[in-house]
Design an enzyme around this catalytic site. Structure first.
Site, PDB file in Angstrom:
ATOM      1  N   HIS A  48       0.828  -1.218   0.000  1.00 47.78           N
ATOM      2  CA  HIS A  48       0.000   0.000   0.000  1.00 47.78           C
ATOM      3  C   HIS A  48       0.857   1.260   0.000  1.00 47.78           C
ATOM      4  CE1 HIS A  48      -2.643   3.196   1.246  1.00 47.78           C
ATOM      5  NE2 HIS A  48      -2.025   3.300   2.403  1.00 47.78           N
ATOM      6  N   HIS A  72       4.392   7.121   4.776  1.00 42.54           N
ATOM      7  CA  HIS A  72       3.309   7.914   5.358  1.00 42.54           C
ATOM      8  C   HIS A  72       2.548   7.229   6.491  1.00 42.54           C
ATOM      9  CE1 HIS A  72       0.546   5.688   2.595  1.00 42.54           C
ATOM     10  NE2 HIS A  72      -0.351   5.961   3.509  1.00 42.54           N
ATOM     11  N   GLU A  76       2.066   6.313  12.275  1.00 47.10           N
ATOM     12  CA  GLU A  76       0.744   5.939  12.761  1.00 47.10           C
ATOM     13  C   GLU A  76       0.662   4.450  13.112  1.00 47.10           C
ATOM     14  OE1 GLU A  76      -2.729   7.789  11.448  1.00 47.10           O
ATOM     15  OE2 GLU A  76      -3.255   6.846  13.352  1.00 47.10           O
ATOM     16  N   ASP A  77       1.213   3.625  12.274  1.00 43.36           N
ATOM     17  CA  ASP A  77       0.924   2.188  12.377  1.00 43.36           C
ATOM     18  C   ASP A  77       2.084   1.298  12.818  1.00 43.36           C
ATOM     19  OD1 ASP A  77      -1.656   2.683  11.572  1.00 43.36           O
ATOM     20  OD2 ASP A  77      -1.212   2.413   9.440  1.00 43.36           O
ATOM     21  N   ASP A 138      -2.518   8.532  -1.233  1.00 46.15           N
ATOM     22  CA  ASP A 138      -2.826   7.472  -0.264  1.00 46.15           C
ATOM     23  C   ASP A 138      -4.273   7.028  -0.466  1.00 46.15           C
ATOM     24  OD1 ASP A 138      -3.083   5.969   2.165  1.00 46.15           O
ATOM     25  OD2 ASP A 138      -3.670   7.784   3.252  1.00 46.15           O
ATOM     26  N   ASP A 259     -19.242  15.815 -25.569  1.00 52.07           N
ATOM     27  CA  ASP A 259     -17.818  15.595 -25.331  1.00 52.07           C
ATOM     28  C   ASP A 259     -17.504  14.221 -24.752  1.00 52.07           C
ATOM     29  OD1 ASP A 259     -19.015  16.085 -22.944  1.00 52.07           O
ATOM     30  OD2 ASP A 259     -17.409  17.360 -22.164  1.00 52.07           O
TER      31      ASP A 259
HETATM   32 MN    MN Z   1      -2.213   4.868   4.035  1.00 51.64          MN
END
Ligand code: MN
Length: 488
Positions: A48, A72, A76-77, A138, A259
């Site tokens: 990811h 990123h 956090e993780d 993300d 269009d």
């Molecule tokens: Mn993420």
């Protein structure tokens, strides 16, 4: 999934050795940090974050942003601390990652009037506009892998993507990203409409491939006779979500949509655009009322191009868009095309900055002379948002207020019933006076009592017209006398 850094390098042939090394280190770092973690799909979590990095590379973002994008989710993780990341990658990259982490905590709860605030908040909270771009990349990977998430979550995430992320991408002029976000979210938010639109789309034959090729060949020939150099001609098909939006607008009348397929002609200079237009109109009859000059008058998000629709000769019509390479990159990548690698540190003239700032109307007010890019982005952010504060309800809804606002302004902005019955207020969990000046990111909780009512002196510390009007109205309706006796 191929997760070797080479995939990113292939997208950015001009990367320096130093930048390649940085990106490789970020890959190693994130891969180790996420080791053993899996996505809902069963894939390694690292896939990811690497995909986020690839999305950023496709936008041609700078190496720092790509490295931050790959890392990123690390703060956090995983167990990695900010100090450890700073030690390995420096303060600048760590700040970008922190910014993304902060944005991750916001939730869109579906309150329509808060949507615009939430979008602004997104940009305001990001200390650097690149944080927003990372967040969008993300989200793009998350929405493209949404099938592995529970159905309730699917709907919320997809709706949030259409309401917040795609519109932000649009505001930042990032047309391609906007289209990708919308098309990925579309089936989850409006499943029935998605299938209907898909069916309609399949049956559409606005122009045959054969006829399209004929037109292209004719245009190439004629433009070269008139000495207009063509860098590229290609065709684009309208993306599904935007086709649905248009169908809705024209009450599902396909004949009003010109269009669905458009030809794009890329030429070297703006004057070539007009010259090409003249040649095309000499060759094919234009559909009346369909010519638009977005070069002289760009769209509010900065989009520039000439549009015309022609009768292609076999009873069908065809939209043609004419633009320069620069206009094309801006239309596809928007703000990202200015944050792109080669431009960092490049001096831009004030006129050039002003023109580029066309991407949002509020920013046209922006007046300062800036020396270089970093400074430019910093000022851009502070000037745009200087006079607003963004505070949160305990549920996480964002309330957008003018600077200097107090909990009374907040209460009336939420609901006049709450404003009319303020008994007390907590700011960030602490009891606070009613004249507290609210700061960005404060969480404000109002205690409401039926017996409580507005006081005249509140007028001295309210900022918003709404609150002042409501307080006056209450006093008028319930008698000034009462107010005089009960004012503490
Ligand atoms: Mn993420």
């Amino acid at each position: 999934m191929d997760t070797s850094p080479q995939r990113i390098f292939d997208l950015l042939p001009n990367l320096s050795t130093k930048d390649r090394e940085l990106i490789s280190r970020a890959c190693d770092f994130a891969q180790k940090a996420h080791n053993g973690q899996l996505r809902k799909s069963g894939e390694p979590y690292y896939n990811h974050v690497f995909a986020t990095g690839v999305n950023l590379a496709q936008l041609k973002m700078d190496a720092d942003t790509i490295a931050a994008g790959i890392m990123h989710d690390v703060l956090e993780d995983t167990d990695i601390t900010e100090a450890e990341m700073t030690k390995a990658f420096g303060e600048h990259i760590t700040k970008l990652v922190q910014g993304v982490t902060k944005l991750g905590k916001l939730r869109y709860s579906g309150v329509e009037r808060h949507v615009e605030s939430l979008r602004k908040f997104f940009v305001a909270m990001a200390d650097d506009i690149r944080v927003v771009v990372i967040k969008l990349c993300d989200r793009l990977h998350n929405i493209q892998t949404l099938q592995y998430v529970s159905p309730e979550k699917q709907h919320r995430i997809a709706l949030e993507t259409i309401e917040i992320h795609a519109r932000l991408a649009d505001r930042l002029g990032m047309g391609r990203l906007k289209a990708e976000l919308e098309d990925a979210a579309f089936p989850y938010v409006y499943p029935q409409e998605y299938h209907e639109t898909l069916e309609i789309f399949k049956t559409l034959r606005p122009i045959s491939d054969e006829q399209l090729e004929k037109v292209v060949a004719k245009l190439e020939e004629e433009l070269s006779i008139f000495d207009v150099h063509i860098e590229r001609i290609d065709s684009r098909i309208k993306h599904l979500y935007s086709l649905w939006q248009k169908l809705k607008r024209y009450r599902m009348d396909l004949n009003k949509i010109y269009d669905i397929i458009a030809l794009r002609i890329i030429v070297p200079t703006p004057s070539d655009c007009y010259q090409a237009l003249g040649v095309i109109h000499g060759l094919y009859r234009p559909v009346p009322g369909r010519f638009k000059d977005y070069i002289a008058v760009p769209k509010p998000n900065g989009y520039r191009s000439l549009h015309t629709t022609i009768f292609s000769g076999d009873g069908t019509t065809l939209e043609i868009q004419i633009r320069t390479r620069e206009m094309h990159d801006e239309a596809e990548y928007g703000i990202a095309s200015h944050l792109a690698y080669k431009e960092i540190g490049k001096n831009l003239s004030e006129t050039e900055i002003r023109r580029r700032l066309g991407w949002t109307k509020d920013l046209i007010e922006w007046q300062k002379d800036v020396e270089h890019h970093q400074e430019f982005m910093k000022n851009l952010r502070t000037d745009f948002f200087e006079k607003r504060v963004f505070v949160l309800t305990p549920k996480g809804d964002v309330i957008d207020l003018p600077e200097g606002s107090t909990p009374i302004d907040f209460a009336y902005a939420v609901h006049s019933d709450i404003g009319d019955h303020i008994a007390g207020v907590k700011v960030n969990g602490k009891m606070s006076p009613l004249d507290t000046k609210l700061q960005n990111r404060d969480v404000v909780e109002i205690d409401v009592k039926e017996s409580a009512f507005p006081k005249r002196k509140w007028l001295d510390f309210t900022r918003t017209t709404l609150a002042k009007r409501k307080i006056r109205q209450y006093i008028r309706e319930h008698g000034g006398l009462l107010d005089k006796f009960l004012t503490r």
